[in-house]
Scaffold this active site. Structure first.
Site, mmCIF file in Angstrom:
data_model
loop_
_atom_site.group_PDB
_atom_site.id
_atom_site.type_symbol
_atom_site.label_atom_id
_atom_site.label_comp_id
_atom_site.label_asym_id
_atom_site.label_seq_id
_atom_site.Cartn_x
_atom_site.Cartn_y
_atom_site.Cartn_z
ATOM 1 N NE ARG A 138 36.656 -43.513 26.479
ATOM 2 C CZ ARG A 138 36.901 -42.524 25.638
ATOM 3 N NH1 ARG A 138 36.552 -41.273 25.924
ATOM 4 N NH2 ARG A 138 37.493 -42.746 24.475
ATOM 5 C CG HIS A 175 42.326 -41.305 23.525
ATOM 6 N ND1 HIS A 175 41.168 -41.247 24.285
ATOM 7 C CD2 HIS A 175 42.516 -40.047 23.074
ATOM 8 C CE1 HIS A 175 40.703 -40.013 24.292
ATOM 9 N NE2 HIS A 175 41.502 -39.253 23.577
ATOM 10 C CD GLU A 182 37.115 -37.551 19.923
ATOM 11 O OE1 GLU A 182 38.038 -36.911 19.385
ATOM 12 O OE2 GLU A 182 36.379 -37.078 20.803
ATOM 13 C CG ASN A 212 34.091 -38.897 22.913
ATOM 14 O OD1 ASN A 212 33.545 -39.655 23.718
ATOM 15 N ND2 ASN A 212 35.374 -38.979 22.607
ATOM 16 C CE1 TYR A 227 34.908 -32.210 25.225
ATOM 17 C CE2 TYR A 227 34.919 -33.876 23.510
ATOM 18 C CZ TYR A 227 35.269 -33.461 24.779
ATOM 19 O OH TYR A 227 35.963 -34.290 25.614
ATOM 20 C CD GLU A 245 36.778 -37.772 25.144
ATOM 21 O OE1 GLU A 245 36.891 -36.613 24.705
ATOM 22 O OE2 GLU A 245 37.552 -38.687 24.844
#
Ligand code: FCB
Length: 462
Positions: free
Chosen positions: A85, A129, A174, A303, A305, A373
């Site tokens: 990606r 991005h 995002e 994504n 985290y 991600e």
């Protein structure tokens, strides 16, 4: 800590065809900021403001991937991942954001996509991005509806050039960060601290996504897949007190539901007007927008985290009309005795499980999900056991989510190589491969070998 957070040794089962990859983004790795006609982006401008990026760093040179891309693709071959990606820099394609495209920018991505395919690696291309052309920011940026239209034009031009080489398209990465962190909190480019403007940015990003999906669909072959990537942070109340529960719900709106509801539910979040009404009349919403934004996608990129733990807090601004979009009467707190990453981020794998199962429960027609991600930041150890444990645990809960019936099709580790970590500059490192920014030498870390072996066991899923 619950059992699900302590599973380093456990191996998950992944279905045949499961896609393994790594992820990067243009501004974070390419460098060559003024080469081949590339125009400035909001990140070039932002990095030049004293004090906003650690060590006054910028992406001017970054990992010099623009010149070293072949070496970087060879690292992918060594890893054995079937997919990669990357993102395209809009200002390489349209130096001011609109007008005439620059062939040289498109040619770079052509070489990259062809280089991937030559190596048997499937390209997943992200169109945006975070690096908005400064020329568009000068006209209001994402606060303006016109930027959504320009984004769709850009998507169409990129598809014209690369449609035969890229089977997977991700419109935005995002949008929460691009809108609320960039136009509300001011921690990211363009560094604005606004209420209405940030909310307008969120809406126009979603609209731009929807318009781009329509333009891509007109051109796409039957095999092409079109999606969007959201960063999801499940938000939990720091205590059971009603005011903390309400604060966590507002934070969940800001980070998650503001985006998932229109995209996947075809509606604005039910509390959007109530929470944000005092700071904005939401006049950027127009009739028909929801249909455009909610047009079906072929996959959702997630994504993940960390989770957010929220409690009630005083508003920074007493006057609602002057509040920013992140002044919600809520603040984050750390859970007791947290496990943390090398950057101090709280590590809670169960948040990934909750995200995946929560999406499936909330949206019955949820498209297939790719984890686009997930990764671990530290300050650069080569023997990065913390990263290995992080990846192992998040892969284990991904397997749990699949076993529970969530249609997860792939996993992309952030990131292939250390890179420019936005406001944190170069101090924060997420790569499976270490980069010495003085010499640009690439050195695989322990996690690179670990991930290679893990994938080899699980199958590459090309
Ligand atoms: C995500 C971004 C990515 C990277 C990681 C650590 O929010 O999409 O560019 O910075 O965080």
């Amino acid at each position: 800590m619950t059992a699900i957070d302590e599973q380093t040794a456990r191996r998950a089962a992944f279905p045949p065809g499961f896609v393994w990859g790594t992820a990067t983004s243009a501004y974070q790795i390419e460098g060559a900021a003024a080469e081949d006609g590339r125009g400035p982006s909001i990140w070039d401008t932002f990095c030049a403001i004293p004090g906003v990026v650690a060590d006054a760093a910028s992406g001017d040179h970054a990992c010099d991937h623009y010149h070293r891309w072949e070496e970087d693709l060879d690292l992918l071959t060594g890893l054995g991942t079937g997919a990669y990606r990357f993102s395209l820099a809009w200002p390489r394609v349209f130096p001011t954001g609109y007008g005439q495209p620059d062939r040289r920018g498109l040619d770079f991505y052509r070489r990259l996509a062809d280089g991937l395919r030559d190596r048997g690696i499937t390209p997943f291309a992200t169109l945006y991005h975070w690096d908005l052309p400064q020329g568009l920011e000068d006209r209001g940026g994402w606060r303006e509806r016109d930027t959504a239209l320009r984004f769709a034009d850009y998507a169409a031009v990129v598809h014209e050039a690369l449609g035969d080489a890229v089977p997977y398209w991700i419109t935005l990465n995002e949008p929460y960060c691009s809108s609320i962190v960039g136009y509300g909190e001011g921690r990211h480019a363009p560094g604005a601290r606004e209420g209405h403007g940030a909310l307008a940015a969120a809406h126009h990003l979603l609209l731009g996504h929807g318009l781009a999906v329509a333009r891509l669909r007109e051109r796409a072959g039957p095999e092409e897949q079109i999606g969007i990537t959201l960063n999801m942070s499940p938000t939990v109340a720091g205590t059971g007190a009603p005011e903390d529960v309400a604060a966590a719900r507002r934070m969940d709106l800001m980070v998650n539901r503001q985006f998932t509801e229109p995209l996947l539910g075809g509606r604005y979040a039910e509390d959007l007007a109530e929470v944000y009404g005092p700071i904005s009349d939401l006049s950027f919403q127009r009739e028909g927008d929801l249909e455009i934004i909610g047009a079906p996608v072929d996959f959702l990129g997630v994504n993940y985290y960390y989770r957010l733990h929220a409690v009630a807090a005083p508003y920074a601004e007493a006057d609602p009309a002057r509040r920013t979009a992140c002044d919600l009467g809520a603040r984050t707190v750390e859970p007791a005795a947290p496990r943390t990453s090398g950057l101090g981020w709280v590590v809670e794998p169960r948040g990934l499980y909750d995200t995946l199962s929560g999406l499936a429960a909330r949206y019955p027609g949820l498209p297939p999900v790719y984890i686009t991600e997930n990764g671990y930041g530290d300050r650069g150890e080569l023997d990065d056991q913390g990263r290995i444990a992080y990846l192992a645990d998040h892969l284990a809960v991904t397997g749990d989510a699949i076993a529970a019936g969530v249609d997860v099709r792939g996993y992309f580790c952030w990131s292939l190589i250390d890179n420019f970590e936005w406001a944190r500059g170069y101090d924060a490192r997420f790569g499976l491969v270490h980069v010495d920014y003085r010499t640009q030498a690439r050195t695989p870390k322990a996690s690179y070998g670990w991930f290679r072996d893990y994938i080899a066991d699980a199958g590459t899923g090309r």
